[in-house]
Design a protein around this motif. Structure first.
Motif, short mmCIF file in Angstrom:
data_model
loop_
_atom_site.label_atom_id
_atom_site.label_comp_id
_atom_site.label_asym_id
_atom_site.label_seq_id
_atom_site.Cartn_x
_atom_site.Cartn_y
_atom_site.Cartn_z
N ILE A 21 -25.06 -1.38 -8.86
CA ILE A 21 -25.80 -2.72 -8.87
C ILE A 21 -25.59 -3.02 -7.18
N PHE A 22 -26.84 -3.29 -6.63
CA PHE A 22 -26.99 -3.63 -5.23
C PHE A 22 -26.13 -4.96 -4.93
N VAL A 23 -25.59 -5.07 -3.92
CA VAL A 23 -24.78 -6.36 -3.43
C VAL A 23 -25.62 -6.54 -1.99
N LEU A 24 -26.37 -7.70 -2.27
CA LEU A 24 -26.86 -8.08 -0.74
C LEU A 24 -25.72 -8.77 -0.09
N LYS A 25 -26.14 -8.41 1.50
CA LYS A 25 -25.26 -8.74 2.56
C LYS A 25 -24.73 -10.00 2.36
N ASP A 26 -25.70 -11.08 2.10
CA ASP A 26 -25.22 -12.46 2.32
C ASP A 26 -24.43 -12.72 0.97
N ARG A 27 -24.10 -12.03 -0.08
CA ARG A 27 -23.41 -12.26 -1.25
C ARG A 27 -22.07 -11.59 -1.29
N LEU A 28 -21.74 -10.53 -0.23
CA LEU A 28 -20.59 -9.60 -0.08
C LEU A 28 -19.26 -10.62 -0.09
N SER A 29 -19.32 -11.71 0.27
CA SER A 29 -18.01 -12.57 0.30
C SER A 29 -17.47 -13.16 -1.07
N PHE A 30 -18.74 -12.89 -1.98
CA PHE A 30 -18.38 -13.26 -3.43
C PHE A 30 -17.48 -12.50 -3.94
N PHE A 31 -17.27 -11.13 -3.76
CA PHE A 31 -16.52 -10.11 -4.16
C PHE A 31 -15.12 -9.81 -3.19
N LEU A 40 -13.45 -4.97 -13.43
CA LEU A 40 -14.86 -5.52 -13.93
C LEU A 40 -14.86 -5.39 -15.31
N GLN A 41 -15.27 -6.39 -16.05
CA GLN A 41 -15.29 -6.27 -17.63
C GLN A 41 -16.66 -6.65 -18.11
N ARG A 80 -31.15 -8.35 -16.23
CA ARG A 80 -30.84 -9.26 -15.54
C ARG A 80 -29.19 -9.25 -15.72
N ILE A 81 -28.58 -8.90 -14.37
CA ILE A 81 -26.97 -8.99 -14.59
C ILE A 81 -26.47 -10.31 -14.03
N SER A 82 -25.14 -10.66 -14.59
CA SER A 82 -24.81 -11.83 -14.08
C SER A 82 -23.02 -11.46 -13.79
N ILE A 83 -22.63 -11.64 -12.82
CA ILE A 83 -21.23 -11.31 -12.43
C ILE A 83 -20.39 -12.65 -12.11
N VAL A 84 -19.46 -12.99 -12.89
CA VAL A 84 -18.78 -14.14 -12.79
C VAL A 84 -17.16 -14.01 -12.53
N LYS A 85 -16.86 -14.82 -11.58
CA LYS A 85 -15.29 -14.57 -11.30
C LYS A 85 -14.43 -15.18 -12.23
N THR A 89 -7.63 -15.00 -13.57
CA THR A 89 -7.08 -14.05 -12.64
C THR A 89 -8.01 -13.90 -11.03
N GLU A 90 -7.20 -13.66 -10.27
CA GLU A 90 -8.06 -13.74 -8.79
C GLU A 90 -8.74 -12.45 -8.87
N ASN A 91 -8.57 -11.10 -9.37
CA ASN A 91 -8.99 -10.05 -9.07
C ASN A 91 -9.87 -9.39 -10.34
N THR A 92 -10.44 -10.48 -11.19
CA THR A 92 -11.09 -10.08 -12.37
C THR A 92 -12.50 -10.67 -12.34
N PHE A 93 -13.53 -10.07 -12.70
CA PHE A 93 -14.83 -10.55 -12.74
C PHE A 93 -15.39 -10.07 -14.09
N GLN A 94 -16.46 -10.87 -14.84
CA GLN A 94 -16.88 -10.71 -16.14
C GLN A 94 -18.55 -10.35 -15.72
N LEU A 95 -18.92 -9.13 -16.14
CA LEU A 95 -20.27 -8.55 -16.00
C LEU A 95 -21.03 -8.94 -17.38
N SER A 96 -22.24 -9.71 -17.15
CA SER A 96 -23.01 -9.47 -18.38
C SER A 96 -24.48 -9.03 -18.13
#
Length: 99
Positions: A21-31, A40-41, A80-85, A89-96
């Motif tokens: 999954i590409f992560v655009l540079k302007d969204r790097l701070s999300f991760f 990642l779940q 279409r993917i969605s990743i939510v923090k 838990t600080e270090n877990t993300f949910q992938l749909s």
């Protein structure tokens, strides 16, 4: 302006072919910072992931830059993917994944 709480994108053929999954540079701070592992779940699947990068000159040798991505198997073109923090838990993300 992107939603600060959710990372979304429609998967390209290249992402599906390469299994990431590409992560655009302007969204790097999300991760977490590149190279730092996080959980990642997706449904019952959970794995350790991280933002990775590779050097690229796709805009020509005078414009070198990096592309950022997260590896994930089972991607389908056009999903279409969605990743939510995870707020608990600080270090877990949910992938749909979905159409």
């Amino acid at each position: 302006m992107p939603n600060a709480d959710v990372f979304t994108r429609k998967l390209s053929a290249e992402e599906v072919k390469k299994g990431y999954i590409f992560v655009l540079k302007d969204r790097l701070s999300f991760f977490p910072p590149a190279g730092k592992p996080f959980d990642l779940q997706s449904g019952k699947t959970q794995k350790e992931a991280s933002v990775e990068s590779y050097h690229c000159t796709c805009r020509g040798p005078q414009f070198p830059h990096d592309h950022y991505f997260i590896r994930w198997d089972g991607l389908r073109f056009g999903d279409r993917i969605s990743i939510v923090k995870d707020k608990k838990t600080e270090n877990t993300f949910q992938l749909s994944l979905g159409r």
